[in-house]
Scaffold this motif. Sequence first.
Motif: not given
Length: 197
Positions: A19-22, A45-46, A51-57, A116-118
């Motif tokens: 959950i902490e990586t989402i 933004p959240p 911000p490192y958790l987000r890669d894009h919207y 995120n990237r994943k």
Amino acid sequence: MFDCSAYTAPTLACIAAGIETIPKQPRDISVDALNDTTITISWMPPDDDLPYLRDHYRVNVTFLQSLNPEAHFGQKFLEYQASHSTTHLVGKAKTLFILGGLEKFSVYAVSIWAENRKGEKSLVTSVVKVVTHVEGEETSLSFTKAPLVPDVRSCCLENNVSHDRCVDEFCDPHNVAFISQEDLMICAPWDTEMFQC
């Protein structure tokens, strides 16, 4: 008999770590029509300081319905009758997206999520609906200077409101929301003078 309790703690720890990586959900989505074929979408933004958790919207725009009575006749209406969606990728540093090429005088639904990237996704924002303008209409983006707030306090003093509490409560626009019934009774003798201001 099988006992799951030995696996409960590691399973919950794994879920918590996942959950902490989402990415967290974007907030305060706003959608406005700029003209008959263009909308502007903005968000914040959240509130996560991560911000490192987000890669894009991802911005999802769904055509719902044309409101143009002229479009209900002929072949063109049949092409756009069905609801359809487009998804647009927006960089993580951006909080504004302008989308053109939409149908005139039509209803669209817009929602956003972070990824995120994943490919793991945040919760989707609530859907906001917008109607594009009638052909030829535009939203003016020019802003005029706000008018000055009148000096109500000086006006009250010039009109001989002599009680300090009345000047502080009734003659200051910032304090009007906090007026009590006691203030109304105390300041009643100067009601005409105060309300002229």
